[in-house]
Design a protein around this motif. Structure first.
Motif, PDB file in Angstrom:
ATOM      1  N   ILE A  89      23.693  10.850  66.572  1.00 17.53           N
ATOM      2  CA  ILE A  89      23.945   9.793  65.616  1.00 17.53           C
ATOM      3  C   ILE A  89      22.825   9.837  64.431  1.00 17.53           C
ATOM      4  CG2 ILE A  89      23.530   7.382  65.221  1.00 17.53           C
ATOM      5  CD1 ILE A  89      24.532   7.011  68.106  1.00 17.53           C
ATOM      6  N   SER A  90      21.621  10.169  64.638  1.00 16.95           N
ATOM      7  CA  SER A  90      20.867  10.621  63.575  1.00 16.95           C
ATOM      8  C   SER A  90      21.099  11.700  62.710  1.00 16.95           C
ATOM      9  CB  SER A  90      19.195  10.729  64.665  1.00 16.95           C
ATOM     10  OG  SER A  90      18.409  11.090  63.157  1.00 16.95           O
ATOM     11  N   GLU A  91      21.555  12.782  63.138  1.00 15.23           N
ATOM     12  CA  GLU A  91      21.818  13.969  62.453  1.00 15.23           C
ATOM     13  C   GLU A  91      23.156  13.596  61.782  1.00 15.23           C
ATOM     14  OE1 GLU A  91      23.604  18.693  63.077  1.00 15.23           O
ATOM     15  OE2 GLU A  91      23.112  17.410  64.751  1.00 15.23           O
ATOM     16  N   ILE A  92      24.293  12.932  62.121  1.00 15.30           N
ATOM     17  CA  ILE A  92      25.259  12.362  61.429  1.00 15.30           C
ATOM     18  C   ILE A  92      24.797  11.312  60.276  1.00 15.30           C
ATOM     19  CG2 ILE A  92      27.401  11.391  61.557  1.00 15.30           C
ATOM     20  CD1 ILE A  92      27.823  12.452  64.235  1.00 15.30           C
ATOM     21  N   MET A  93      24.063  10.310  60.623  1.00 10.83           N
ATOM     22  CA  MET A  93      23.669   9.501  59.686  1.00 10.83           C
ATOM     23  C   MET A  93      22.808  10.254  58.466  1.00 10.83           C
ATOM     24  SD  MET A  93      25.090   6.635  60.334  1.00 10.83           S
ATOM     25  CE  MET A  93      24.346   5.728  58.841  1.00 10.83           C
ATOM     26  N   GLN A 120      32.055   8.003  66.219  1.00  2.50           N
ATOM     27  CA  GLN A 120      32.602   7.652  65.135  1.00  2.50           C
ATOM     28  C   GLN A 120      32.556   6.146  64.929  1.00  2.50           C
ATOM     29  OE1 GLN A 120      33.088   8.832  62.236  1.00  2.50           O
ATOM     30  NE2 GLN A 120      34.910  10.262  62.465  1.00  2.50           N
ATOM     31  N   GLN A 121      32.805   5.267  65.942  1.00  4.50           N
ATOM     32  CA  GLN A 121      32.968   3.955  65.941  1.00  4.50           C
ATOM     33  C   GLN A 121      31.629   3.446  65.685  1.00  4.50           C
ATOM     34  OE1 GLN A 121      35.351   1.722  65.708  1.00  4.50           O
ATOM     35  NE2 GLN A 121      34.014   0.009  65.753  1.00  4.50           N
ATOM     36  N   THR A 122      30.652   4.009  66.199  1.00  4.51           N
ATOM     37  CA  THR A 122      28.998   3.594  66.120  1.00  4.51           C
ATOM     38  C   THR A 122      28.682   3.883  64.607  1.00  4.51           C
ATOM     39  OG1 THR A 122      28.620   4.313  68.457  1.00  4.51           O
ATOM     40  CG2 THR A 122      26.608   4.141  67.002  1.00  4.51           C
ATOM     41  N   ILE A 123      28.947   5.210  64.142  1.00  6.50           N
ATOM     42  CA  ILE A 123      28.732   5.531  62.765  1.00  6.50           C
ATOM     43  C   ILE A 123      29.469   4.635  61.725  1.00  6.50           C
ATOM     44  CG2 ILE A 123      28.847   7.299  60.996  1.00  6.50           C
ATOM     45  CD1 ILE A 123      26.922   8.090  63.107  1.00  6.50           C
ATOM     46  N   ALA A 124      30.627   4.162  62.035  1.00  8.97           N
ATOM     47  CA  ALA A 124      31.446   3.352  61.125  1.00  8.97           C
ATOM     48  C   ALA A 124      30.525   1.877  61.109  1.00  8.97           C
ATOM     49  CB  ALA A 124      33.044   3.073  61.641  1.00  8.97           C
ATOM     50  N   GLU A 125      30.376   1.378  62.016  1.00  7.63           N
ATOM     51  CA  GLU A 125      29.522   0.093  61.997  1.00  7.63           C
ATOM     52  C   GLU A 125      28.335   0.265  61.265  1.00  7.63           C
ATOM     53  OE1 GLU A 125      29.368  -1.611  65.964  1.00  7.63           O
ATOM     54  OE2 GLU A 125      31.743  -1.457  66.373  1.00  7.63           O
TER      55      GLU A 125
END
Length: 647
Positions: A89-93, A120-125
């Motif tokens: 998640i950290s890498e994507i954000m 993807q849901q976590t990133i979207a939120e």
């Protein structure tokens, strides 16, 4: 009459804000519905779109609202627990936040059930909470409004238009200028409804690109029906977003199916390879610890709300049970989520249901189905792959499930504890080179072929399952139902293919090498002896085909050309002995049995010169025809069972 008036109410419900462009807004939701109106009219509760302009109304009729990240149709979507998937998640954000980064496309591929949609849901939120979410699309194969491309561009245009009324106005005008726009190719739609309107917005001196929400998220590309359509969307994103240098960061999540796999491939120089940042989720990140934490937290939470005092005990669940589940999950979150859902059934004890999962075996009459949801996933993927494979003209007549199962059993070394490298096994089955890769080309979300042990002196390619549970699914008729193939069927099929190959080749110095390529030339014979259960499962027709087509001489030639008897085991001479007995007794072909005797005696001696432990169980040597006639009378006098040969 209102030519110079502005900012006043009519009937307390309509907010009038007339300027040179004649804008009319609904005072209750000015930001969402601020659109150009041709006619001033009051809001009707029966017509929520009454104040929406013609072009925007047309757009709204063509969007897939179920695809929004916060759609009611996706209520309670999967997402990551607070302390799981922290690193990825950290890498994507970080990648999304780096607006100036050189690669503006991120593709994350991973096995089915690896947790891509939850990520993807976590990133979207998180993006929505940070004010940087431009748009989000969640495909679903089960929803006809979001399993195809017909609504994808209008849905993207709608979400982007929500962030700036000027962009919304440009999109509206594009639609009104070309009302059939929604019937055109998606690249044309994307160009006219997204690219051109956004460039018009950029041309405004007051536009601040740095403040416009820039994250574009697309989940489940593989769930868009048709691999050609998936490829079309990827191509459109490349031509419209990347080639036009629009200031968006695009994040696509998908199973590693053909469209995205080929576009990202370095080997085939896929067109997205130099442009995309690729995260291979199942290979790069080990989710074992996250799955362990997830199971502990969720099961303890279920226990705390249970009426069963055993579930509320601090000793439940046990460490042993958790570790069994973690091992079975094979790093795939879908297994853990399936277990949690099964155990959470409120009408039963979570303690008992967890034990059902941990101790479950696919026995006949078993009523519990703890993996039913998982099996639906496997069956859907497997059935689709079967249909696609068998639809190819060059694959007609081939049984996809039988071939897949044959490679599965070979990779596990279940037949005689012997396994062949994937290329060798293709040739044993008389298939074209790299046939195994084509076989699983639509199963990459569950299984791939890869190198087994790098320490080997040569590359050894074998089948690798992302889900241990999928291998168990293939082994269980209860779970796989009409997709099940027995080991007996596989053995019969492989034996049939081998007999066909051996009978078709012509004996000669180079025939076997030409037929079997780089494969060790004794492999066909070794495989036949193992897969035919030492000749017992060969049909009479197959035995006669070998006998009438110089089969024994071909066997001998295969071993002679290698300079060694490669299978120092009992299976081969045992198979030949069984064939001799069946030729003589069952098929009533004593002449063909006699023709096999000298070969059998020769091959038996090869084995006898090998390890003693192997030769100790061999059938006795067969006397030659002349020897039998000369000693027949004395043998009959001394031993009435002289003509009986024990296997």
């Amino acid at each position: 009459m209102f030519s110079r008036a502005r900012n006043f109410n009519v009937g307390g419900n309509i907010q009038i804000d007339i300027d040179s462009s004649q804008h009319v807004h609904n005072g209750q939701d000015k930001s969402r519905d601020g659109m150009v109106s041709d006619v001033l009219r009051p809001v009707s509760s029966a017509d929520p779109l009454s104040c929406v302009t013609k072009g925007w109304k047309m757009l709204l009729k063509n969007i897939a609202s179920n695809a929004f990240y916060d759609s009611g149709a996706r209520f309670d979507p999967p997402k990551c627990d607070a302390d799981t998937r922290v690193e990825v998640i950290s890498e994507i954000m970080d990648w999304i936040g780096d607006r100036e980064g050189p690669k503006r496309l991120l593709c994350m591929t991973g096995a089915a059930g690896a947790g891509k949609s939850a990520l993807q849901q976590t990133i979207a939120e998180r993006c929505a909470n940070s004010g940087i979410l431009g748009c989000a699309i969640f495909f679903s194969s089960q929803d006809p409004t979001r399993n195809n491309l017909s609504r994808i561009v209008p849905t993207i245009a709608f979400q982007l238009g929500q962030h700036d009324p000027r962009l919304q106005d440009y999109i509206r005008k594009a639609i009104e200028k070309d009302p059939p726009i929604f019937t055109r190719t998606i690249q044309t739609q994307m160009d006219r409804l997204v690219v051109r309107p956004f460039k018009q917005l950029q041309a405004n001196a007051s536009f601040d690109a740095g403040s416009f929400p820039h994250a574009v998220l697309i989940d489940g590309l593989d769930e868009c029906s048709g691999e050609e359509k998936q490829a079309e969307l990827l191509s459109t994103i490349k031509h419209c977003f990347l080639d036009n240098d629009l200031p968006f960061r695009i994040f696509i999540a998908s199973r590693p199916e053909w469209a995205i796999r080929s576009a990202l491939s370095s080997e085939t120089r896929g067109y997205l390879h130099p442009l995309a940042y690729h995260i291979q989720l199942s290979d790069k990140y080990d989710a074992t610890d996250d799955i362990r934490r997830y199971l502990w937290r969720r099961l303890q939470d279920i226990g705390s709300r249970s009426h069963d005092p055993r579930a509320r005990s601090q000793s439940w669940p046990s460490v042993e049970d958790i570790e069994k589940l973690v091992w079975a999950a094979s790093g795939q979150f879908v297994y853990a989520a399936t277990v949690v859902k099964y155990v959470s059934e409120r009408r039963s004890s979570p303690v008992d249901r967890l034990q059902t999962v941990v101790n479950w075996t696919p026995e006949e009459g078993q009523l519990a189905r703890p993996f039913e949801a998982l099996d639906v996933l496997y069956a859907g993927i497997l059935s689709a792959a079967k249909e696609l494979y068998e639809a190819v003209d060059t694959n007609r007549g081939r049984n996809f499930l039988l071939l897949l199962r044959a490679h599965h059993i070979n990779s596990d070394g279940r037949v005689g504890s012997r396994r062949w490298e994937a290329h060798e096994f293709d040739e044993i089955l008389n298939l074209e080179r790299k046939a195994h890769e084509v076989l699983v080309s639509d199963l990459h979300s569950l299984v791939v072929f890869c190198q087994d042990h790098p320490r080997y002196s040569r590359t050894f390619i074998k089948m690798h399952f992302y889900h241990r549970s999928f291998s168990e699914f293939l082994d269980s008729q209860i779970r796989s139902k009409n997709l099940f193939v027995t080991e007996t069927q596989v053995k019969a099929y492989v034996s049939e293919r081998l007999v066909q190959v051996i009978t078709q080749i012509s004996p000669g110095p180079s025939s076997t090498r030409a037929t079997f390529g780089t494969v060790s030339q004794e492999n066909p014979v070794a495989a036949l002896s193992l897969y035919s259960n030492e000749g017992e499962t060969l049909s009479g027709q197959q035995i006669l085909a070998l006998a009438h087509n110089d089969g024994w001489r071909k066997f001998d030639q295969m071993f002679s050309e290698t300079g060694r008897f490669a299978i120092y085991q009992n299976e081969f001479p045992a198979m030949i002995f069984s064939i001799m007995q069946r030729l003589r007794n069952e098929l009533e072909e004593p002449g063909l049995a006699d023709a096999l005797k000298p070969y059998y005696n020769k091959w038996k001696k090869f084995v006898e010169n090998g390890p003693a432990v192997l030769s100790s169980r061999l059938p006795p040597e067969e006397p030659e025809k002349e020897e039998t006639e000369e000693g027949a009378e004395s043998q009959e006098e001394s031993d009435p069972l002289a003509h009986e040969v024990s296997p």
